[in-house]
Design a protein around this motif. Structure first.
Motif, PDB file in Angstrom:
ATOM      1  N   VAL A 228       0.946  -1.248   0.054  1.00 58.04           N
ATOM      2  CA  VAL A 228      -0.009  -0.012   0.023  1.00 58.04           C
ATOM      3  C   VAL A 228       1.000   1.123   0.052  1.00 58.04           C
ATOM      4  N   ARG A 229       1.771   1.275   0.545  1.00 56.60           N
ATOM      5  CA  ARG A 229       2.941   2.521   0.884  1.00 56.60           C
ATOM      6  C   ARG A 229       3.506   2.748  -0.301  1.00 56.60           C
ATOM      7  N   ARG A 230       3.808   1.568  -1.133  1.00 53.44           N
ATOM      8  CA  ARG A 230       4.592   1.711  -2.424  1.00 53.44           C
ATOM      9  C   ARG A 230       3.987   2.081  -3.459  1.00 53.44           C
ATOM     10  N   ILE A 231       2.474   1.880  -3.416  1.00 56.76           N
ATOM     11  CA  ILE A 231       1.621   2.129  -4.399  1.00 56.76           C
ATOM     12  C   ILE A 231       1.153   3.620  -4.207  1.00 56.76           C
ATOM     13  N   GLN A 232       1.182   4.227  -2.736  1.00 53.72           N
ATOM     14  CA  GLN A 232       0.744   5.503  -2.668  1.00 53.72           C
ATOM     15  C   GLN A 232       2.006   6.476  -3.172  1.00 53.72           C
ATOM     16  N   ASN A 233       3.309   5.932  -2.802  1.00 54.83           N
ATOM     17  CA  ASN A 233       4.285   6.642  -3.359  1.00 54.83           C
ATOM     18  C   ASN A 233       4.399   6.968  -4.740  1.00 54.83           C
ATOM     19  N   ALA A 234       3.936   5.798  -5.379  1.00 53.16           N
ATOM     20  CA  ALA A 234       4.013   6.001  -6.775  1.00 53.16           C
ATOM     21  C   ALA A 234       2.905   6.979  -7.395  1.00 53.16           C
ATOM     22  N   LEU A 235       1.917   6.692  -6.714  1.00 53.91           N
ATOM     23  CA  LEU A 235       0.585   7.705  -7.058  1.00 53.91           C
ATOM     24  C   LEU A 235       1.158   9.172  -6.723  1.00 53.91           C
ATOM     25  N   ASN A 236       1.638   9.356  -5.602  1.00 53.49           N
ATOM     26  CA  ASN A 236       2.145  10.886  -5.261  1.00 53.49           C
ATOM     27  C   ASN A 236       3.134  11.243  -6.469  1.00 53.49           C
ATOM     28  N   ALA A 237       4.084  10.345  -6.911  1.00 49.77           N
ATOM     29  CA  ALA A 237       4.958  10.583  -8.078  1.00 49.77           C
ATOM     30  C   ALA A 237       4.219  11.009  -9.191  1.00 49.77           C
ATOM     31  N   ILE A 238       3.244  10.218  -9.534  1.00 49.78           N
ATOM     32  CA  ILE A 238       2.226  10.549 -10.820  1.00 49.78           C
ATOM     33  C   ILE A 238       1.820  11.931 -10.651  1.00 49.78           C
ATOM     34  N   ALA A 239       0.964  12.032  -9.271  1.00 50.43           N
ATOM     35  CA  ALA A 239       0.331  13.484  -9.456  1.00 50.43           C
ATOM     36  C   ALA A 239       1.552  14.721  -9.424  1.00 50.43           C
ATOM     37  N   ALA A 240       2.597  14.558  -9.261  1.00 49.11           N
ATOM     38  CA  ALA A 240       3.557  15.674  -9.271  1.00 49.11           C
ATOM     39  C   ALA A 240       3.759  15.727 -10.810  1.00 49.11           C
ATOM     40  N   VAL A 241       3.784  14.913 -11.608  1.00 52.77           N
ATOM     41  CA  VAL A 241       4.519  14.870 -12.900  1.00 52.77           C
ATOM     42  C   VAL A 241       3.529  16.228 -13.717  1.00 52.77           C
ATOM     43  N   PRO A 242       4.297  17.241 -14.179  1.00 51.86           N
ATOM     44  CA  PRO A 242       3.699  18.343 -14.867  1.00 51.86           C
ATOM     45  C   PRO A 242       2.669  18.325 -15.835  1.00 51.86           C
TER      46      PRO A 242
END
Length: 266
Positions: A228-242
């Protein structure tokens, strides 16, 4: 004399189609008796110990693990041979909570594509209006996905049915991931996952907790915390993509569905 059977009914064929004469099966003599002879044999086989052993092994391998604990198989076998409703007793023995508690996710049965597809559709409850008459051809999207994953209904040529050994399904992980992505991003013909449905599924969950909510939706919250933490980290990175403009909830569902432990029964 031969009668005419209705669709779905059993039809016994009189000689010469039927093998006449006495027969011995597992040491039991069955006298020539036509249809009753076969019925008596089936009744005896249903109570035969090796039948219970075979059924118990098949049940445990299908629902629990390809390499089951012999003690669990024996437990289900004993329940299967109990008086009364032995099927019910065997299922109860199979699904006791302690059965799963001792297994890591990867020790459980690898989920078959059809099981996984039905599970995803039930969990997400997308709009399937496009699959209703007269648009039956739109089923090709789901059927093609199942074929790529290796389990299009009715396509296994042998009479033994699709295999249940994990090794037969492990190479098909890439088509699974593609199916999850297509389903969650509404790229399957006839299957739509509208934003209003996502609103219902996620409610007021903030983006920083999308992974946990997706785990709850798809697995009942059984996904390991590390995943769950790894998926959330990936989501946070995706959301930060310009320039990212997609609905992050869709990515949360697709990534969670693609998690290794989601490929196993839980």
């Amino acid at each position: 004399s031969q009668s005419v059977a209705q669709f779905g009914e059993f039809l016994f064929l009189d000689p010469p189609s039927h093998a006449t004469g006495d027969k011995t099966v597992y040491g039991v003599l069955y006298h020539n008796g036509g249809v009753t002879e076969g019925q008596d044999l089936l009744d005896d086989l249903a109570l035969y110990e090796r039948t219970a052993e075979h059924m118990a092994l098949r049940m445990v391998r299908w629902f629990i693990s390809e390499n089951p604990d012999p003690a669990l198989v024996n437990k289900v076998k004993t329940a299967f041979m109990s008086p009364g409703d032995n099927i019910k007793a065997a299922v109860q023995a199979l699904f006791e909570e302690s059965t799963y508690a001792s297994l890591s996710p990867e020790e459980r049965t690898y989920r078959r594509p059809l099981n996984l597809t039905v599970s995803m559709l039930r969990a997400l409850d997308p709009d399937l209006t496009g699959l209703q008459p007269p648009n039956f051809t739109d089923f090709d999207g789901l059927l093609d996905s199942l074929e790529l994953m290796g389990q299009r209904p009715g396509y296994w040529p042998a009479p033994d049915g699709y295999p249940y050994e994990d090794a037969a399904w492990l190479p098909g992980i890439q088509p699974r991931i593609q199916f999850f992505d297509d389903l969650c991003h509404t790229n399957l013909p006839g299957v739509e996952l509208p934003s209003t449905r996502l609103d219902t599924l996620f409610g007021a969950t903030p983006p920083t907790r999308y992974a946990g909510r997706a785990s709850q939706i798809l697995t009942g919250g059984t996904l390991p915390p590390l995943h769950v933490r790894r998926i959330q980290n990936a989501l946070n990175a995706i959301a930060a993509v310009p320039g990212y403009s997609d609905d992050l909830r869709r990515d949360a569902l697709a990534l969670t569905a693609s998690a290794p432990t989601h490929q196993y029964l839980y």
